[in-house]
Design a protein around this motif. Sequence first.
Motif, PDB file in Angstrom:
ATOM      1  N   ILE A   1      -5.067  11.390  -5.242  1.00 56.71           N
ATOM      2  CA  ILE A   1      -3.648  11.445  -5.584  1.00 56.71           C
ATOM      3  C   ILE A   1      -2.855  12.130  -4.470  1.00 56.71           C
ATOM      4  O   ILE A   1      -1.745  11.701  -4.122  1.00 56.71           O
ATOM      5  CB  ILE A   1      -3.431  12.172  -6.924  1.00 56.71           C
ATOM      6  CG1 ILE A   1      -4.131  11.405  -8.049  1.00 56.71           C
ATOM      7  CG2 ILE A   1      -1.942  12.301  -7.235  1.00 56.71           C
ATOM      8  CD1 ILE A   1      -4.066  12.102  -9.391  1.00 56.71           C
ATOM      9  N   ALA A   2      -3.425  13.151  -3.887  1.00 61.30           N
ATOM     10  CA  ALA A   2      -2.734  13.862  -2.804  1.00 61.30           C
ATOM     11  C   ALA A   2      -2.576  12.966  -1.573  1.00 61.30           C
ATOM     12  O   ALA A   2      -1.572  13.032  -0.854  1.00 61.30           O
ATOM     13  CB  ALA A   2      -3.505  15.125  -2.443  1.00 61.30           C
ATOM     14  N   ALA A   3      -3.575  12.104  -1.338  1.00 63.15           N
ATOM     15  CA  ALA A   3      -3.509  11.198  -0.189  1.00 63.15           C
ATOM     16  C   ALA A   3      -2.643   9.972  -0.470  1.00 63.15           C
ATOM     17  O   ALA A   3      -2.273   9.238   0.451  1.00 63.15           O
ATOM     18  CB  ALA A   3      -4.920  10.751   0.197  1.00 63.15           C
ATOM     19  N   GLY A   4      -2.321   9.742  -1.751  1.00 69.03           N
ATOM     20  CA  GLY A   4      -1.480   8.597  -2.093  1.00 69.03           C
ATOM     21  C   GLY A   4      -2.206   7.268  -2.030  1.00 69.03           C
ATOM     22  O   GLY A   4      -1.585   6.224  -1.783  1.00 69.03           O
ATOM     23  N   ARG A   5      -3.539   7.290  -2.247  1.00 72.36           N
ATOM     24  CA  ARG A   5      -4.319   6.055  -2.183  1.00 72.36           C
ATOM     25  C   ARG A   5      -4.185   5.291  -3.502  1.00 72.36           C
ATOM     26  O   ARG A   5      -5.151   5.103  -4.257  1.00 72.36           O
ATOM     27  CB  ARG A   5      -5.781   6.370  -1.863  1.00 72.36           C
ATOM     28  CG  ARG A   5      -5.993   7.000  -0.496  1.00 72.36           C
ATOM     29  CD  ARG A   5      -7.459   6.942  -0.068  1.00 72.36           C
ATOM     30  NE  ARG A   5      -8.318   7.726  -0.948  1.00 72.36           N
ATOM     31  CZ  ARG A   5      -8.597   9.023  -0.782  1.00 72.36           C
ATOM     32  NH1 ARG A   5      -8.046   9.680   0.237  1.00 72.36           N
ATOM     33  NH2 ARG A   5      -9.410   9.648  -1.613  1.00 72.36           N
ATOM     34  N   SER A   6      -2.983   4.886  -3.804  1.00 69.01           N
ATOM     35  CA  SER A   6      -2.704   4.178  -5.051  1.00 69.01           C
ATOM     36  C   SER A   6      -3.069   2.699  -4.928  1.00 69.01           C
ATOM     37  O   SER A   6      -3.303   2.185  -3.830  1.00 69.01           O
ATOM     38  CB  SER A   6      -1.229   4.318  -5.439  1.00 69.01           C
ATOM     39  OG  SER A   6      -0.398   3.846  -4.399  1.00 69.01           O
ATOM     40  N   ILE A   7      -3.106   2.022  -6.075  1.00 67.70           N
ATOM     41  CA  ILE A   7      -3.493   0.611  -6.118  1.00 67.70           C
ATOM     42  C   ILE A   7      -2.435  -0.251  -5.433  1.00 67.70           C
ATOM     43  O   ILE A   7      -1.231  -0.102  -5.672  1.00 67.70           O
ATOM     44  CB  ILE A   7      -3.684   0.149  -7.574  1.00 67.70           C
ATOM     45  CG1 ILE A   7      -4.817   0.943  -8.234  1.00 67.70           C
ATOM     46  CG2 ILE A   7      -3.970  -1.349  -7.642  1.00 67.70           C
ATOM     47  CD1 ILE A   7      -4.941   0.681  -9.716  1.00 67.70           C
ATOM     48  N   GLY A   8      -2.880  -1.146  -4.577  1.00 70.43           N
ATOM     49  CA  GLY A   8      -1.984  -2.076  -3.918  1.00 70.43           C
ATOM     50  C   GLY A   8      -2.204  -3.484  -4.438  1.00 70.43           C
ATOM     51  O   GLY A   8      -3.339  -3.889  -4.690  1.00 70.43           O
ATOM     52  N   TYR A   9      -1.118  -4.212  -4.621  1.00 68.62           N
ATOM     53  CA  TYR A   9      -1.193  -5.599  -5.072  1.00 68.62           C
ATOM     54  C   TYR A   9      -0.736  -6.511  -3.937  1.00 68.62           C
ATOM     55  O   TYR A   9       0.025  -6.103  -3.059  1.00 68.62           O
ATOM     56  CB  TYR A   9      -0.318  -5.806  -6.303  1.00 68.62           C
ATOM     57  CG  TYR A   9      -0.763  -5.011  -7.503  1.00 68.62           C
ATOM     58  CD1 TYR A   9      -1.713  -5.527  -8.383  1.00 68.62           C
ATOM     59  CD2 TYR A   9      -0.258  -3.730  -7.748  1.00 68.62           C
ATOM     60  CE1 TYR A   9      -2.130  -4.793  -9.481  1.00 68.62           C
ATOM     61  CE2 TYR A   9      -0.678  -2.998  -8.840  1.00 68.62           C
ATOM     62  CZ  TYR A   9      -1.614  -3.527  -9.710  1.00 68.62           C
ATOM     63  OH  TYR A   9      -2.041  -2.798 -10.780  1.00 68.62           O
ATOM     64  N   LYS A  10      -1.221  -7.740  -3.975  1.00 66.10           N
ATOM     65  CA  LYS A  10      -0.872  -8.691  -2.919  1.00 66.10           C
ATOM     66  C   LYS A  10      -0.169  -9.918  -3.497  1.00 66.10           C
ATOM     67  O   LYS A  10      -0.476 -10.349  -4.604  1.00 66.10           O
ATOM     68  CB  LYS A  10      -2.133  -9.144  -2.171  1.00 66.10           C
ATOM     69  CG  LYS A  10      -2.824  -8.052  -1.393  1.00 66.10           C
ATOM     70  CD  LYS A  10      -4.053  -8.599  -0.675  1.00 66.10           C
ATOM     71  CE  LYS A  10      -4.751  -7.513   0.122  1.00 66.10           C
ATOM     72  NZ  LYS A  10      -5.955  -8.040   0.821  1.00 66.10           N
ATOM     73  N   ILE A  11       0.739 -10.454  -2.705  1.00 68.00           N
ATOM     74  CA  ILE A  11       1.365 -11.723  -3.052  1.00 68.00           C
ATOM     75  C   ILE A  11       1.554 -12.516  -1.764  1.00 68.00           C
ATOM     76  O   ILE A  11       1.944 -11.955  -0.730  1.00 68.00           O
ATOM     77  CB  ILE A  11       2.721 -11.515  -3.777  1.00 68.00           C
ATOM     78  CG1 ILE A  11       3.218 -12.833  -4.348  1.00 68.00           C
ATOM     79  CG2 ILE A  11       3.760 -10.869  -2.866  1.00 68.00           C
ATOM     80  CD1 ILE A  11       4.360 -12.663  -5.337  1.00 68.00           C
TER      81      ILE A  11
END
Length: 262
Positions: A21-31
């Motif tokens: 969470i501190a690194a901001g490695r959140s889920i990424g979506y693609k389109i």
Amino acid sequence: LKAGEYEFAKDESMLDVMAKIAAGRSIGYKISIPEGWTSEMAVARLMENEILTGEITAIPTEGAILPDTYVFKRGMTRQKLLEDMQAAQDELLEKIWASRRPDLGLKSKEELVVMASIVEKETALADERPMVASVFMNRLKKGMRLQSDPTIIYGIVGGKGKLDRALTRTDIRTPTPYNTYTIGGLPPGPIANPGRAALEAVANHPNTDYLFFVADGSGGHAFASTLEEHHRNVANWRRLVSAEEASAAAEDTSINESRPNP
């Protein structure tokens, strides 16, 4: 800690959770927006996506979007992502226009996009795009009509992008602002959103004498510098088509004959 949507493994430690969470490695979506799609088709894909939010205020002008695969996070609005696609196209177009060949023969970036959109729709083969671009640029410089079938289709269906039938002789002869069989020069605007390769193919097309091309039966095209040579290529293509139709008919007959009588 950075806000976002995160995925955690079943046995992930609190230390690893905090680090993620501190690194901001959140889920990424693609389109993905494929090369050659119209702006209307691109907007429809954005609207179908269930992760994106909000409405789109207006469909961008044709050719204003850069076809590509875009990564976004939950919370991204459709309008913002669409604006990012337009900004990416503007940035790329500036770079390609600045590095164009000095004798290109096109007056503006807008004309470059128009020509690239035609090249994009004429061939799906990357290595053919420069050759196709050279044909259309040669015809343009000689004052010949471009005679591109995809421009006829766009004149009929507009932003819908696809015609659900084959072109007819009537289609070819019926004038529209986009029908390059009936108008001289470039159509009034792009017929699709061209990708990077098509834009670069036009901006720095090779020097050739080619003025014609026709399908060669293998998924590519046969190029010609003279009408006589082109007629030979067309005759070869027609022979291939006739042979394929005959083969398909024979196969269909064989299948029918092998079926038991009702």
